[in-house]
Design a protein around this motif. Sequence first.
Motif, PDB file in Angstrom:
ATOM      1  N   LYS A   1      17.494  37.505  -5.365  1.00 35.07           N
ATOM      2  CA  LYS A   1      17.991  38.793  -5.509  1.00 35.07           C
ATOM      3  C   LYS A   1      17.356  39.589  -4.567  1.00 35.07           C
ATOM      4  CE  LYS A   1      21.964  36.483  -6.615  1.00 35.07           C
ATOM      5  NZ  LYS A   1      22.917  36.105  -5.232  1.00 35.07           N
ATOM      6  N   LEU A   2      16.299  40.042  -5.345  1.00 42.40           N
ATOM      7  CA  LEU A   2      15.188  41.158  -5.040  1.00 42.40           C
ATOM      8  C   LEU A   2      14.498  40.336  -4.303  1.00 42.40           C
ATOM      9  CD1 LEU A   2      15.218  43.047  -7.938  1.00 42.40           C
ATOM     10  CD2 LEU A   2      16.738  43.231  -6.414  1.00 42.40           C
ATOM     11  N   LYS A   3      14.213  41.215  -3.256  1.00 39.36           N
ATOM     12  CA  LYS A   3      12.726  40.779  -2.491  1.00 39.36           C
ATOM     13  C   LYS A   3      11.425  41.531  -2.629  1.00 39.36           C
ATOM     14  CE  LYS A   3      15.580  37.949   0.450  1.00 39.36           C
ATOM     15  NZ  LYS A   3      15.231  36.040  -0.266  1.00 39.36           N
ATOM     16  N   LEU A   4      10.758  40.820  -2.999  1.00 37.53           N
ATOM     17  CA  LEU A   4       8.992  41.644  -3.093  1.00 37.53           C
ATOM     18  C   LEU A   4       9.172  42.560  -2.057  1.00 37.53           C
ATOM     19  CD1 LEU A   4       7.361  39.286  -5.363  1.00 37.53           C
ATOM     20  CD2 LEU A   4       8.094  41.382  -6.096  1.00 37.53           C
ATOM     21  N   LEU A   5       8.815  41.757  -0.520  1.00 41.02           N
ATOM     22  CA  LEU A   5       8.725  42.999   0.240  1.00 41.02           C
ATOM     23  C   LEU A   5       9.652  43.264   1.624  1.00 41.02           C
ATOM     24  CD1 LEU A   5       5.730  39.998   1.199  1.00 41.02           C
ATOM     25  CD2 LEU A   5       5.738  42.374   0.148  1.00 41.02           C
ATOM     26  N   PRO A   6       9.936  44.311   1.968  1.00 45.77           N
ATOM     27  CA  PRO A   6      10.471  45.424   2.499  1.00 45.77           C
ATOM     28  C   PRO A   6      10.596  44.566   3.697  1.00 45.77           C
ATOM     29  CG  PRO A   6       8.374  46.422   2.566  1.00 45.77           C
ATOM     30  CD  PRO A   6       8.425  45.482   1.433  1.00 45.77           C
TER      31      PRO A   6
ATOM     32  N   ARG B   1      16.082  50.980   5.531  1.00 47.06           N
ATOM     33  CA  ARG B   1      16.934  51.277   4.975  1.00 47.06           C
ATOM     34  C   ARG B   1      16.972  50.338   3.677  1.00 47.06           C
ATOM     35  NH1 ARG B   1      15.951  45.254   3.886  1.00 47.06           N
ATOM     36  NH2 ARG B   1      18.590  44.724   4.166  1.00 47.06           N
ATOM     37  N   ALA B   2      17.341  50.354   2.598  1.00 50.21           N
ATOM     38  CA  ALA B   2      16.832  50.485   1.406  1.00 50.21           C
ATOM     39  C   ALA B   2      16.205  48.936   0.667  1.00 50.21           C
ATOM     40  CB  ALA B   2      18.551  50.188  -0.187  1.00 50.21           C
ATOM     41  N   TYR B   3      14.981  49.853   0.422  1.00 55.28           N
ATOM     42  CA  TYR B   3      14.384  48.586   0.038  1.00 55.28           C
ATOM     43  C   TYR B   3      13.961  48.925  -2.004  1.00 55.28           C
ATOM     44  CZ  TYR B   3       9.621  46.942  -1.364  1.00 55.28           C
ATOM     45  OH  TYR B   3       8.026  46.032  -1.952  1.00 55.28           O
ATOM     46  N   GLU B   4      15.225  47.395  -1.999  1.00 53.88           N
ATOM     47  CA  GLU B   4      15.327  48.145  -3.867  1.00 53.88           C
ATOM     48  C   GLU B   4      14.065  47.865  -4.542  1.00 53.88           C
ATOM     49  OE1 GLU B   4      16.560  45.558  -1.547  1.00 53.88           O
ATOM     50  OE2 GLU B   4      18.970  45.827  -1.450  1.00 53.88           O
ATOM     51  N   VAL B   5      13.229  46.296  -4.569  1.00 52.36           N
ATOM     52  CA  VAL B   5      12.583  46.166  -5.454  1.00 52.36           C
ATOM     53  C   VAL B   5      11.047  48.271  -5.582  1.00 52.36           C
ATOM     54  CG1 VAL B   5       9.812  45.315  -5.788  1.00 52.36           C
ATOM     55  CG2 VAL B   5      12.220  44.000  -5.438  1.00 52.36           C
ATOM     56  N   GLY B   6      11.221  48.676  -4.585  1.00 52.14           N
ATOM     57  CA  GLY B   6      10.061  50.024  -3.965  1.00 52.14           C
ATOM     58  C   GLY B   6      11.296  51.208  -3.997  1.00 52.14           C
ATOM     59  N   MET B   7      12.218  51.482  -4.364  1.00 44.69           N
ATOM     60  CA  MET B   7      13.485  51.861  -4.270  1.00 44.69           C
ATOM     61  C   MET B   7      13.496  51.930  -6.125  1.00 44.69           C
ATOM     62  SD  MET B   7      17.576  52.094  -3.677  1.00 44.69           S
ATOM     63  CE  MET B   7      18.378  51.103  -5.251  1.00 44.69           C
TER      64      MET B   7
ATOM     65  N   LEU C   1      10.628  53.289 -17.936  1.00 43.77           N
ATOM     66  CA  LEU C   1       9.634  52.185 -16.968  1.00 43.77           C
ATOM     67  C   LEU C   1      10.161  50.415 -17.399  1.00 43.77           C
ATOM     68  CD1 LEU C   1       6.691  53.532 -17.661  1.00 43.77           C
ATOM     69  CD2 LEU C   1       8.161  54.047 -15.399  1.00 43.77           C
ATOM     70  N   ALA C   2      11.078  50.471 -18.455  1.00 42.94           N
ATOM     71  CA  ALA C   2      10.876  48.610 -18.663  1.00 42.94           C
ATOM     72  C   ALA C   2      12.698  49.125 -19.211  1.00 42.94           C
ATOM     73  CB  ALA C   2      10.390  47.953 -20.362  1.00 42.94           C
TER      74      ALA C   2
ATOM     75  N   LEU D   1      16.861  42.149 -16.919  1.00 43.43           N
ATOM     76  CA  LEU D   1      17.435  41.705 -15.848  1.00 43.43           C
ATOM     77  C   LEU D   1      16.942  41.820 -14.277  1.00 43.43           C
ATOM     78  CD1 LEU D   1      20.673  41.937 -14.806  1.00 43.43           C
ATOM     79  CD2 LEU D   1      20.475  44.183 -13.923  1.00 43.43           C
ATOM     80  N   GLY D   2      15.690  43.186 -13.994  1.00 41.20           N
ATOM     81  CA  GLY D   2      14.854  43.143 -12.765  1.00 41.20           C
ATOM     82  C   GLY D   2      13.872  41.319 -12.222  1.00 41.20           C
ATOM     83  N   MET D   3      13.864  40.815 -13.880  1.00 44.37           N
ATOM     84  CA  MET D   3      12.534  39.437 -14.151  1.00 44.37           C
ATOM     85  C   MET D   3      14.154  38.076 -13.133  1.00 44.37           C
ATOM     86  SD  MET D   3      10.266  40.212 -14.114  1.00 44.37           S
ATOM     87  CE  MET D   3       9.695  38.771 -14.221  1.00 44.37           C
ATOM     88  N   GLN D   4      15.056  38.985 -13.783  1.00 41.69           N
ATOM     89  CA  GLN D   4      16.273  37.767 -13.766  1.00 41.69           C
ATOM     90  C   GLN D   4      16.734  37.722 -11.948  1.00 41.69           C
ATOM     91  OE1 GLN D   4      19.519  38.488 -15.895  1.00 41.69           O
ATOM     92  NE2 GLN D   4      18.492  37.413 -17.668  1.00 41.69           N
ATOM     93  N   MET D   5      17.093  38.725 -11.532  1.00 38.39           N
ATOM     94  CA  MET D   5      16.854  38.937  -9.761  1.00 38.39           C
ATOM     95  C   MET D   5      16.415  38.579  -9.590  1.00 38.39           C
ATOM     96  SD  MET D   5      19.531  42.398 -10.355  1.00 38.39           S
ATOM     97  CE  MET D   5      19.996  42.838  -8.548  1.00 38.39           C
TER      98      MET D   5
END
Length: 184
Positions: free
Chosen positions: A160-165, A128-134, A145-146, A151-155
């Motif tokens: 809204k984003l999980k650090l681990l898959p 499945r899509a692992y957003e942080v890794g993707m 890179l930046a 936005l990423g930090m806010q999510m």
Amino acid sequence: MNSELRPAEAGNQKFLNKLATMGVDVHACFQCGRCSSGCPVADYFYRGAMQVVRLGAYGMEDILLQSKTIWLCAACETCATRCPNEIEIAGLMDVLRSLALKKGIVPAEPRVPKLHRSFLDSVKYWGRAYEVGMLATYKLRSGDLAGDMKLGMQMLTKGKLKLLPQGIKGKAEVRRIFAGKVGR
């Protein structure tokens, strides 16, 4: 008549045959414009969906394969839903992107295939899509890179984003799909 837009019968017949083989009937279009008028990303296109279909009917492969439109299409299917002749325009865009890559044509929007590859690699590996890794993979591939760090930090802080898959059952089946071994 503009030599760039010649009649369909003088167009690239091999290209038209490829489209037909892939189930795209560009000749069914009567240019009503409903596809282009409903497209949510049309403001970013140089050529609208209706023009892409018309160029396809003319067999104008080179123009289409170098177009930004095929890379910016969101594949939302709004155009196909609105089409009275049920032309799969998002499918046409997929076919055109695929043909461009097979022919080694540099994408007019080079970040888009990098995002697609990052997404597919994530699904292939995790099932499945692992957003942080993707997104990390995409950022490395694109060199940006930046770009959306804020936005990423806010999510992340809003959960809204999980650090681990998240694991799924059936990863092996997903890998078989990617390997082309479905049903074996």
